[in-house]
Design an enzyme around this catalytic site. Structure first.
Site, PDB file in Angstrom:
ATOM      1  N   ARG A   1      52.436  82.212 -68.147  1.00  0.00           N
ATOM      2  CA  ARG A   1      52.825  83.168 -67.217  1.00  0.00           C
ATOM      3  C   ARG A   1      53.299  84.461 -68.609  1.00  0.00           C
ATOM      4  O   ARG A   1      54.261  84.059 -69.390  1.00  0.00           O
ATOM      5  CB  ARG A   1      53.966  82.795 -66.604  1.00  0.00           C
ATOM      6  CG  ARG A   1      54.664  83.842 -65.922  1.00  0.00           C
ATOM      7  CD  ARG A   1      55.681  83.466 -64.912  1.00  0.00           C
ATOM      8  NE  ARG A   1      56.316  84.719 -64.367  1.00  0.00           N
ATOM      9  CZ  ARG A   1      57.513  84.796 -64.673  1.00  0.00           C
ATOM     10  NH1 ARG A   1      58.440  84.165 -65.040  1.00  0.00           N
ATOM     11  NH2 ARG A   1      57.977  86.009 -64.063  1.00  0.00           N
TER      12      ARG A   1
ATOM     13  N   HIS B   1      58.240  92.918 -64.918  1.00  0.00           N
ATOM     14  CA  HIS B   1      59.165  92.553 -65.804  1.00  0.00           C
ATOM     15  C   HIS B   1      59.933  93.146 -66.328  1.00  0.00           C
ATOM     16  O   HIS B   1      60.344  93.189 -67.494  1.00  0.00           O
ATOM     17  CB  HIS B   1      58.549  91.215 -66.886  1.00  0.00           C
ATOM     18  CG  HIS B   1      59.391  90.086 -66.934  1.00  0.00           C
ATOM     19  ND1 HIS B   1      59.362  88.774 -66.715  1.00  0.00           N
ATOM     20  CD2 HIS B   1      60.776  89.963 -67.541  1.00  0.00           C
ATOM     21  CE1 HIS B   1      60.286  87.897 -67.127  1.00  0.00           C
ATOM     22  NE2 HIS B   1      61.194  88.687 -67.550  1.00  0.00           N
TER      23      HIS B   1
ATOM     24  N   GLU C   1      62.639  88.746 -60.921  1.00  0.00           N
ATOM     25  CA  GLU C   1      64.202  88.541 -60.950  1.00  0.00           C
ATOM     26  C   GLU C   1      64.677  90.133 -60.383  1.00  0.00           C
ATOM     27  O   GLU C   1      65.448  90.651 -61.182  1.00  0.00           O
ATOM     28  CB  GLU C   1      64.711  88.243 -62.350  1.00  0.00           C
ATOM     29  CG  GLU C   1      64.599  86.761 -62.686  1.00  0.00           C
ATOM     30  CD  GLU C   1      65.611  86.073 -63.839  1.00  0.00           C
ATOM     31  OE1 GLU C   1      66.404  87.026 -64.329  1.00  0.00           O
ATOM     32  OE2 GLU C   1      65.416  84.947 -63.851  1.00  0.00           O
TER      33      GLU C   1
ATOM     34  N   ASN D   1      62.918  81.188 -60.634  1.00  0.00           N
ATOM     35  CA  ASN D   1      63.577  80.952 -62.013  1.00  0.00           C
ATOM     36  C   ASN D   1      64.925  80.399 -61.900  1.00  0.00           C
ATOM     37  O   ASN D   1      65.662  80.564 -60.998  1.00  0.00           O
ATOM     38  CB  ASN D   1      63.666  82.465 -62.616  1.00  0.00           C
ATOM     39  CG  ASN D   1      62.449  83.204 -62.938  1.00  0.00           C
ATOM     40  OD1 ASN D   1      61.382  82.548 -62.534  1.00  0.00           O
ATOM     41  ND2 ASN D   1      62.481  84.285 -63.441  1.00  0.00           N
TER      42      ASN D   1
ATOM     43  N   TYR E   1      67.799  78.284 -63.821  1.00  0.00           N
ATOM     44  CA  TYR E   1      68.529  78.285 -64.956  1.00  0.00           C
ATOM     45  C   TYR E   1      69.826  77.346 -64.602  1.00  0.00           C
ATOM     46  O   TYR E   1      70.057  76.426 -64.479  1.00  0.00           O
ATOM     47  CB  TYR E   1      69.043  79.391 -65.664  1.00  0.00           C
ATOM     48  CG  TYR E   1      67.621  79.987 -66.394  1.00  0.00           C
ATOM     49  CD1 TYR E   1      67.317  79.744 -67.596  1.00  0.00           C
ATOM     50  CD2 TYR E   1      66.780  81.034 -65.674  1.00  0.00           C
ATOM     51  CE1 TYR E   1      66.226  80.243 -68.325  1.00  0.00           C
ATOM     52  CE2 TYR E   1      65.617  81.276 -66.207  1.00  0.00           C
ATOM     53  CZ  TYR E   1      65.303  81.079 -67.515  1.00  0.00           C
ATOM     54  OH  TYR E   1      64.200  81.570 -68.080  1.00  0.00           O
TER      55      TYR E   1
ATOM     56  N   GLU F   1      60.467  79.874 -64.308  1.00  0.00           N
ATOM     57  CA  GLU F   1      61.120  79.964 -65.390  1.00  0.00           C
ATOM     58  C   GLU F   1      61.980  78.707 -65.595  1.00  0.00           C
ATOM     59  O   GLU F   1      62.743  78.338 -64.337  1.00  0.00           O
ATOM     60  CB  GLU F   1      61.756  81.425 -65.851  1.00  0.00           C
ATOM     61  CG  GLU F   1      60.890  82.426 -66.162  1.00  0.00           C
ATOM     62  CD  GLU F   1      61.686  83.551 -66.507  1.00  0.00           C
ATOM     63  OE1 GLU F   1      62.978  83.491 -66.959  1.00  0.00           O
ATOM     64  OE2 GLU F   1      61.292  84.778 -66.447  1.00  0.00           O
TER      65      GLU F   1
HETATM   66  C1  NOJ Z   1      65.160  85.272 -66.941  1.00  0.00           C
HETATM   67  C2  NOJ Z   1      64.211  86.581 -67.402  1.00  0.00           C
HETATM   68  O1  NOJ Z   1      63.257  86.503 -66.539  1.00  0.00           O
HETATM   69  C3  NOJ Z   1      63.755  86.384 -68.805  1.00  0.00           C
HETATM   70  O2  NOJ Z   1      63.184  87.501 -69.343  1.00  0.00           O
HETATM   71  C4  NOJ Z   1      65.030  85.714 -69.716  1.00  0.00           C
HETATM   72  O3  NOJ Z   1      64.648  86.133 -71.168  1.00  0.00           O
HETATM   73  C5  NOJ Z   1      65.439  84.705 -69.326  1.00  0.00           C
HETATM   74  N1  NOJ Z   1      66.035  84.677 -67.993  1.00  0.00           N
HETATM   75  C6  NOJ Z   1      66.459  84.196 -70.013  1.00  0.00           C
HETATM   76  O4  NOJ Z   1      67.577  84.745 -70.157  1.00  0.00           O
END
Ligand code: NOJ
Length: 487
Positions: A113, A157, A203, A331, A333, A392
């Site tokens: 990606r 992005h 995002e 995404n 995290y 992500e």
């Molecule tokens: C999400 C973002 O899409 C990406 O650009 C970023 O580096 C990562 N999070 C980590 O923070």
């Protein structure tokens, strides 16, 4: 890279042979008695990938007719980036893409990606396309396909053409939404013969509030909530218009979806009542973007809460925004919120985080592997989605090269192992997750943190541009080879 240090060498280096961890990758099972341990395996056609984005890795900001983006301007302005760096050179991926495709191949990943820099294609945001604007992506895509890696292209992005910011105020204007659709149509007409899958916008949940409300991302504005809400609406509109442009200009079989940092809600304790409350919370706390693009309506709760700051919109716009897509990119995290049920409206409570809640080297990156279970599960249930990609997932670490030159990023391995375990649990429960893109292939420009936060499974020496696989690269290669966590 892997040729220089084989798995066996690494295992030797680490003294792992004696622990039985040096077995060659493959569909092997542990020495445990049959039936005592089942490795957590993934579906046969599960897609393993890695991810990057244009401004974070490409460099070459002045080459081949690229126009400036808001991130060039923002990063070059005094005081915006922690280590005073910028993306002028970054990982020099623009020139080193062939070697970088080799790194993806060495992991055994089957998808990459990446994002396309809008200002390379339309240096002014609109108008006449730059004739050389897509040549780099042509080369990259051909190299990927030659290597057996499927391209997944993100159209936005965060590197908005600076010209659009100056002329119309960027996402504050629906002119930017229309310009985005024209750009999307152009890209798909040119690359759609080889790229089957496109992400529209990455995002929205970060770049709108951080860029237009808090002023800590480009374009660095601190505007009232009404304008932030309007900008978000224009991004949603841009997404919908781009989906339509992709349908109009793409080949049959072209697939499209969004990539969003869903505000992930997790039941504090998995009781029925809390799970139901978490479902409600997920819908309401994603009402400004995901819910509207997947249902075509702003929820009553969102409109009531926003009051006078609610975005202005028409019924026609809502229809466009909700143009059907083919998959949902999430995404994932940190956990957004832990939730419990409540008798009072809106039916849920958001719990405060204890100050000692563990986090990775980025302090926002709280460690909660169960986010990887609940976010896709609830998204699939609420919005009736039948194909999800984890667009992500990964972590920063304070990586250091050891005396032998290697990077033993055990914390990243721990993080990935646990998140992937929960992903496997979700899939085993029937959640339709089709693929996973590890963020990131290599260390890169981490926005306001500059190069200080490393997210790669490959270490990048930014002086020499040498790439070295970290321990996590070996871990990920092993997961992909086994299509399972555990042996
Ligand atoms: C999400 C973002 O899409 C990406 O650009 C970023 O580096 C990562 N999070 C980590 O923070």
């Amino acid at each position: 890279m892997f040729k220089k240090i084989s798995r066996r060498d690494l295992a030797g280096l680490l003294g792992l042979s004696a622990l039985g961890l040096a077995a060659p990758a493959g569909a092997q099972r542990s020495a445990a008695k049959p039936g005592t341990y089942v490795p957590a395996s993934f579906p046969k056609d599960f897609l393993w990938g890695t991810a990057t984005s244009s401004y974070q890795v490409e460099g070459a900001v002045d080459e081949d007719g690229r126009g400036p983006s808001i991130w060039d301007t923002f990063a070059h302005a005094e005081g915006n980036i922690e280590d005073r760096s910028n993306g002028d050179i970054a990982c020099d991926h623009y020139h080193r893409y062939k070697d970088d495709v080799g790194l993806i191949r060495d992991l055994g990943a089957k998808a990459y990606r990446f994002s396309i820099a809008w200002p390379r294609v339309f240096p002014d945001g609109i108008g006449t396309p730059n004739p050389k604007g897509l040549d780099f992506y042509d080369r990259l895509i051909d190299e990927l396909l030659k290597t057996g890696i499927e391209p997944y292209a993100t159209l936005y992005h965060w590197d908005l053409p600076q010209a659009l910011q100056e002329r119309v105020g960027g996402w504050l204007s629906s002119e930017t939404s229309r310009a985005f659709a024209d750009y999307a149509g152009h890209v798909v007409a040119r690359l759609g013969d080889r790229v089957r899958s496109f992400f529209t916008v990455n995002e929205c949940g970060r770049f709108v509030p951080f860029g237009y409300g808090l002023g800590i991302d480009a374009p660095g504005l601190k505007l009232p909530q009404a304008e932030v809400n309007q900008a978000r609406h224009h991004v949603a509109l841009a997404h919908g218009l781009a989906v339509q442009a992709i349908r109009a200009h793409g080949r049959a079989g072209t697939r499209v979806g969004v990539a969003e940092n869903i505000t992930s809600c997790v039941p504090a304790i998995d009781t029925e009542a809390n799970i139901e409350a978490t479902r409600v919370a997920t819908r309401e706390l994603n009402a400004g973007f995901l819910n509207v693009i997947l249902t075509g309506a702003y929820t009553e709760g969102f409109l009531r809460y926003a009051g006078a700051t609610a975005p202005k919109f028409t019924a026609e716009e809502l229809k466009i925004i909700a143009t059907p897509t083919d998959f949902l990119g999430l995404n994932i995290y940190a956990p957004g919120h832990y939730i419990t049920a409540s008798d009072r409206p809106p039916g849920f409570d958001v719990l405060p985080f204890p100050s000692a809640f563990p986090h990775m080297s980025s302090d926002w990156l709280r460690i909660a592997p169960e986010t990887m279970y609940w976010a896709p599960r609830l998204a699939a249930e609420i919005w009736n989605v039948d194909a999800i990609y984890i667009s992500e997932n990964g972590t920063s670490s304070i990586d250091r090269r050891a005396g032998d030159g290697q990077v033993y990023d055990l914390d990243r391995v721990m993080f990935l192992r646990n998140y992937l375990g929960q992903l496997q649990r979700a899939i085993a429960d029937g959640v339709p997750v089709k693929g996973y893109f590890l963020w990131s292939l290599m260390d890169n420009f981490e926005w306001i943190y500059g190069y200080g936060k490393r997210f790669g499974v490959y270490w990048v020496d930014f002086e020499t541009q040498a790439r070295t696989p970290k321990l996590s690269a070996f871990f990920y290669r092993d997961v992909i080879a086994r299509n399972a966590i555990g042996a």
